[in-house]
Design a protein around this motif. Structure first.
Motif, PDB file in Angstrom:
ATOM      1  N   UNK A 101       0.852  -1.243   0.240  1.00 60.64           N
ATOM      2  CA  UNK A 101       0.172   0.083   0.104  1.00 60.64           C
ATOM      3  C   UNK A 101       0.885   1.331  -0.017  1.00 60.64           C
ATOM      4  N   UNK A 102       2.063   1.136   0.820  1.00 59.08           N
ATOM      5  CA  UNK A 102       2.874   2.492   0.660  1.00 59.08           C
ATOM      6  C   UNK A 102       3.394   2.640  -0.560  1.00 59.08           C
TER       7      UNK A 102
ATOM      8  N   UNK B  32      -4.226   7.741 -13.607  1.00 61.98           N
ATOM      9  CA  UNK B  32      -3.444   6.499 -13.408  1.00 61.98           C
ATOM     10  C   UNK B  32      -3.361   6.350 -12.078  1.00 61.98           C
ATOM     11  N   UNK B  33      -3.445   7.107 -11.041  1.00 66.06           N
ATOM     12  CA  UNK B  33      -3.534   6.906  -9.409  1.00 66.06           C
ATOM     13  C   UNK B  33      -4.940   6.321  -9.207  1.00 66.06           C
ATOM     14  N   UNK B  34      -5.831   6.815  -9.838  1.00 63.96           N
ATOM     15  CA  UNK B  34      -7.236   6.326  -9.552  1.00 63.96           C
ATOM     16  C   UNK B  34      -7.176   4.672  -9.742  1.00 63.96           C
ATOM     17  N   UNK B  35      -6.804   4.370 -11.105  1.00 63.70           N
ATOM     18  CA  UNK B  35      -6.661   3.015 -11.690  1.00 63.70           C
ATOM     19  C   UNK B  35      -5.895   2.155 -10.889  1.00 63.70           C
ATOM     20  N   UNK B  36      -4.887   2.476 -10.224  1.00 62.69           N
ATOM     21  CA  UNK B  36      -3.898   2.055  -9.356  1.00 62.69           C
ATOM     22  C   UNK B  36      -4.482   1.157  -8.324  1.00 62.69           C
TER      23      UNK B  36
ATOM     24  N   UNK C  57      -7.552  -1.094  -6.441  1.00 65.00           N
ATOM     25  CA  UNK C  57      -8.732  -2.098  -7.184  1.00 65.00           C
ATOM     26  C   UNK C  57     -10.185  -1.460  -6.690  1.00 65.00           C
ATOM     27  N   UNK C  58     -11.189  -2.072  -7.419  1.00 69.15           N
ATOM     28  CA  UNK C  58     -12.353  -1.520  -7.035  1.00 69.15           C
ATOM     29  C   UNK C  58     -13.052  -2.426  -5.806  1.00 69.15           C
ATOM     30  N   UNK C  59     -12.550  -3.274  -5.302  1.00 71.08           N
ATOM     31  CA  UNK C  59     -12.833  -4.090  -4.155  1.00 71.08           C
ATOM     32  C   UNK C  59     -11.932  -4.346  -3.057  1.00 71.08           C
TER      33      UNK C  59
ATOM     34  N   UNK D 245      -7.142   3.436   1.602  1.00 70.26           N
ATOM     35  CA  UNK D 245      -6.899   3.287  -0.144  1.00 70.26           C
ATOM     36  C   UNK D 245      -8.249   3.909  -0.501  1.00 70.26           C
ATOM     37  N   UNK D 246      -9.435   3.506   0.027  1.00 70.27           N
ATOM     38  CA  UNK D 246     -10.692   4.198  -0.549  1.00 70.27           C
ATOM     39  C   UNK D 246     -10.600   5.611  -0.530  1.00 70.27           C
ATOM     40  N   UNK D 247     -10.211   6.251   0.402  1.00 73.04           N
ATOM     41  CA  UNK D 247     -10.218   7.671   0.486  1.00 73.04           C
ATOM     42  C   UNK D 247      -9.235   8.458  -0.370  1.00 73.04           C
ATOM     43  N   UNK D 248      -8.068   7.665  -0.644  1.00 72.47           N
ATOM     44  CA  UNK D 248      -7.137   8.151  -1.523  1.00 72.47           C
ATOM     45  C   UNK D 248      -7.631   8.104  -3.057  1.00 72.47           C
TER      46      UNK D 248
END
Length: 217
Positions: free
Chosen positions: A104-105, A163-167, A169-171, A177-180
């Motif tokens: 995650x980091x 690109x940051x958004x797609x890095x 996962x959707x679940x 991570x969701x906030x980011x």
């Protein structure tokens, strides 16, 4: 003494409640004609509600057509990118101290780099727009070159934020991570809107160039 402190606390809480409870009427301070222009301009974007929400703060200002609106839209995008970068830097610092969150980091650190690039690119786009505006109404190749530069910078900023958004996962994401992802998505969306508004501004110059260019027979 205790009674006196209690009285002071009661007064403070009453004033605090009045401040929060007081009705807010932003429409009173907004120029209705300017708001109408903002809304009609935002209709041509992918995220019109978000567009109106952020540009409404400029409704008290004088917006002299698409030139001013493009400047404001890019300023909003830059501001959101800068705020998001600051948030990401703090999160990355926290994650670096946690040994079992290495993946995650790394993902967050990549996002820091991407959003940092977006900030730089939006700064460049705003500088190019200022140079473009110095030309006034004179149409020449130099002006079209500035237009192309702005579009390139903003498009690249949008790509980096996306690109940051797609890095992520959707679940099965952590709350962090969701906030980011949400914050990066916000940058991407306001940047997309800014690009659409700039396209509208630039289109009038391209139309004039096309009208002046003789058709080949």
């Amino acid at each position: 003494m205790a009674q006196f402190n209690f009285t002071l606390l009661s007064i403070f809480l009453s004033l605090l409640f009045l401040n929060f409870a007081a009705p807010v009427e932003p429409s009173r301070h907004h120029n209705s004609q300017t708001m109408s222009y903002i809304k009609s301009s935002c209709d041509g974007t992918l995220y019109p509600k978000l567009c109106i929400r952020y540009l409404a703060q400029y409704a008290k200002s004088t917006i002299n057509g698409p030139q001013n609106l493009a400047q404001y839209a890019l300023s909003v995008s830059l501001s959101r990118a800068q705020n998001t970068r600051g948030y990401f830097l703090n999160v990355a610092k926290e994650l670096k101290a946690i040994k079992n969150n290495k993946m995650e980091y790394i993902t967050v650190q990549d996002c820091v780099d991407q959003i940092n690039d977006s900030v730089d690119q939006l700064n460049q786009a705003i500088k190019e727009l200022h140079l473009l505006n110095q030309h006034g109404s004179t149409i020449n190749d130099d002006m079209l070159w500035h237009i192309s530069n702005v579009e390139t910078w903003v498009s690249t900023a949008l790509t980096d934020a996306s690109t940051c958004v797609y890095s992520f996962p959707g679940h099965r994401m952590s709350k962090r991570a969701a906030a980011i992802k949400v914050k990066a998505m916000n940058v991407a969306q306001v940047t997309s809107n800014a690009l659409a508004i700039f396209h509208r501004y630039a289109s009038r110059y391209r139309q004039q160039v096309a009208a002046r260019t003789p058709m080949k027979t």
